[in-house]
Design a protein around this motif. Structure first.
Motif, short mmCIF file in Angstrom:
data_model
loop_
_atom_site.label_atom_id
_atom_site.label_comp_id
_atom_site.label_asym_id
_atom_site.label_seq_id
_atom_site.Cartn_x
_atom_site.Cartn_y
_atom_site.Cartn_z
N HIS A 187 0.85 -1.18 0.00
CA HIS A 187 0.00 0.00 0.00
C HIS A 187 0.89 1.23 0.00
O HIS A 187 1.90 1.26 0.69
N THR A 188 0.53 2.22 -0.80
CA THR A 188 1.19 3.52 -0.68
C THR A 188 0.14 4.60 -0.77
O THR A 188 -0.76 4.56 -1.62
N GLU A 189 0.22 5.55 0.10
CA GLU A 189 -0.57 6.76 0.00
C GLU A 189 0.28 7.84 0.68
O GLU A 189 1.25 7.51 1.37
N PRO A 190 -0.02 9.12 0.46
CA PRO A 190 0.79 10.13 1.13
C PRO A 190 0.71 9.90 2.65
O PRO A 190 -0.38 9.80 3.21
N GLY A 191 1.85 9.74 3.27
CA GLY A 191 1.86 9.57 4.73
C GLY A 191 1.75 8.14 5.21
O GLY A 191 1.73 7.89 6.42
N ARG A 228 5.73 -1.56 3.08
CA ARG A 228 6.70 -2.18 2.18
C ARG A 228 7.01 -3.61 2.62
O ARG A 228 7.09 -3.88 3.82
N VAL A 229 7.17 -4.49 1.65
CA VAL A 229 7.70 -5.83 1.92
C VAL A 229 9.04 -5.92 1.22
O VAL A 229 9.15 -5.54 0.05
N ARG A 230 10.05 -6.42 1.93
CA ARG A 230 11.39 -6.53 1.34
C ARG A 230 11.96 -7.91 1.62
O ARG A 230 11.83 -8.43 2.72
N ALA A 231 12.58 -8.50 0.59
CA ALA A 231 13.37 -9.71 0.79
C ALA A 231 14.83 -9.35 0.54
O ALA A 231 15.15 -8.69 -0.45
N THR A 232 15.70 -9.75 1.46
CA THR A 232 17.14 -9.54 1.29
C THR A 232 17.77 -10.90 0.97
O THR A 232 17.06 -11.87 0.71
N PHE A 289 11.25 -8.58 5.54
CA PHE A 289 10.82 -7.49 6.42
C PHE A 289 9.50 -6.93 5.93
O PHE A 289 9.26 -6.83 4.73
N ILE A 290 8.67 -6.52 6.90
CA ILE A 290 7.54 -5.63 6.62
C ILE A 290 7.86 -4.30 7.29
O ILE A 290 8.21 -4.28 8.48
N THR A 291 7.72 -3.22 6.54
CA THR A 291 8.06 -1.90 7.08
C THR A 291 6.94 -0.93 6.78
O THR A 291 6.50 -0.81 5.63
N ILE A 292 6.46 -0.27 7.83
CA ILE A 292 5.41 0.73 7.68
C ILE A 292 6.03 2.09 7.93
O ILE A 292 6.63 2.31 8.99
N LYS A 293 5.94 2.97 6.94
CA LYS A 293 6.54 4.29 7.09
C LYS A 293 5.46 5.35 7.06
O LYS A 293 4.51 5.27 6.28
N GLY A 294 5.63 6.35 7.91
CA GLY A 294 4.66 7.43 8.03
C GLY A 294 5.00 8.60 7.14
O GLY A 294 5.76 8.47 6.17
N SER A 349 9.07 4.30 -3.32
CA SER A 349 7.64 4.13 -3.63
C SER A 349 7.26 4.92 -4.88
O SER A 349 6.30 4.58 -5.57
N ALA A 350 8.02 5.99 -5.18
CA ALA A 350 7.79 6.74 -6.43
C ALA A 350 8.47 6.04 -7.61
O ALA A 350 7.91 5.95 -8.70
N LEU A 351 9.69 5.52 -7.37
CA LEU A 351 10.44 4.86 -8.44
C LEU A 351 9.72 3.63 -8.98
O LEU A 351 9.91 3.22 -10.12
N ILE A 352 8.87 3.03 -8.15
CA ILE A 352 8.18 1.83 -8.60
C ILE A 352 7.12 2.19 -9.64
O ILE A 352 6.89 1.42 -10.58
N GLU A 353 6.51 3.36 -9.50
CA GLU A 353 5.47 3.78 -10.46
C GLU A 353 6.06 4.58 -11.61
O GLU A 353 5.53 4.59 -12.71
N ASN A 354 7.11 5.30 -11.34
CA ASN A 354 7.71 6.20 -12.33
C ASN A 354 9.22 5.94 -12.36
O ASN A 354 10.01 6.71 -11.85
N PRO A 355 9.60 4.81 -12.98
CA PRO A 355 10.99 4.37 -12.86
C PRO A 355 11.97 5.28 -13.61
O PRO A 355 11.59 5.98 -14.55
N PHE A 356 13.21 5.23 -13.17
CA PHE A 356 14.29 6.09 -13.65
C PHE A 356 14.41 6.07 -15.18
O PHE A 356 14.61 7.11 -15.81
N LYS A 357 14.25 4.89 -15.79
CA LYS A 357 14.42 4.80 -17.25
C LYS A 357 13.38 5.59 -18.01
O LYS A 357 13.57 5.89 -19.19
N SER A 358 12.25 5.92 -17.36
CA SER A 358 11.19 6.65 -18.05
C SER A 358 11.32 8.17 -17.85
O SER A 358 10.51 8.92 -18.37
#
Lengths: 157, 157
Positions: free
Chosen positions: B33-37, B41-45, B50-55, B147-156
């Protein structure tokens, strides 16, 4: 991931009242996110916290995938206060009957008056005995999903 | 909850290439899920999940609240494949310099070509030394949020 198979029932409030019961666990929960097929729940119990991610329910409401992780209770409370506007509060009683554990949720707040019993099964076909305080099944009635009750609480029905 | 204070920089690719580096950690991550605020995130290393919730980020992008929980790597992969459509993949190098750890993310896939260095600080005012391969700061440029790079990646871009 686990697949959760549950059947949900209303109960007879008079028979329930007369029952001798163990102490309940007091649960507060809210949703970081809900959409069809994905809910992210935070729950605080008497002494623990949990994050639970649930997937799409089967059409009959019987089964869904579930990922659950324990977290510190204080952080569950902090997540609820930081990221959710509404919470559900309920007393949960765990009652052994016929070889199964019945979880009976007595709701509070905007859902006060609602009491729901759930039994978790190993398979969809598994037979089970119902206590005499259990009434009609509401497994496939999506109004009784907690994620629905938070937006459309029982008192407003 | 922790408050995360980070400053983010672009790097000089030629100096970076010439550097002798430790083995990176290969990260795959996506967002439930992403929304402002609120981002979840789910991450595999290499060996963990990890599950990480950022405000909400501060206006300068410097600090935000963060709740992080370790989960089994296999479940992180399963969550990503069940609940996310897009993922970000990158090699992360951890480099000690001037008493701090610099995390350098070398992106792959739709963000290939992008390399970003982050230093985590104890306070917003904390002084720190920059390695000579570090270029301009992009902390408050929200395009560089993962979270922005996933929707609007660097190559674009």
């Amino acid at each position: 991931m686990a697949i959760e198979i549950e059947r949900k029932f209303l109960i007879d409030p008079i028979k329930w009242e007369a029952l001798s019961k163990p102490s309940p666990d007091y649960l507060i929960q809210g949703y970081l996110h809900t959409e069809p097929g994905k809910t992210i729940r935070v729950r605080a119990t008497n002494d623990k916290g949990f994050i639970t991610i649930k997937g799409k329910s089967s059409a009959d409401g019987l089964s869904r995938s579930e990922f659950e992780y324990e977290i510190p209770k204080a952080e569950a409370i902090e997540l609820l206060s930081t990221f959710t506007k509404k919470t559900i509060e309920k007393n949960r009683y765990k009652i052994s009957f016929g070889g199964n554990i019945w979880e009976v949720d007595v709701f509070e707040g905007a859902n006060a008056g609602l009491i729901v019993a759930e039994v978790e099964l190993e398979s969809i076909e598994q037979p089970f005995e119902k206590p005499d305080w259990v009434r009609e099944e509401v497994t496939s009635d999506f109004r009784y999903f907690n994620s629905a009750l938070i937006e459309n609480p029982f008192k407003s029905w």
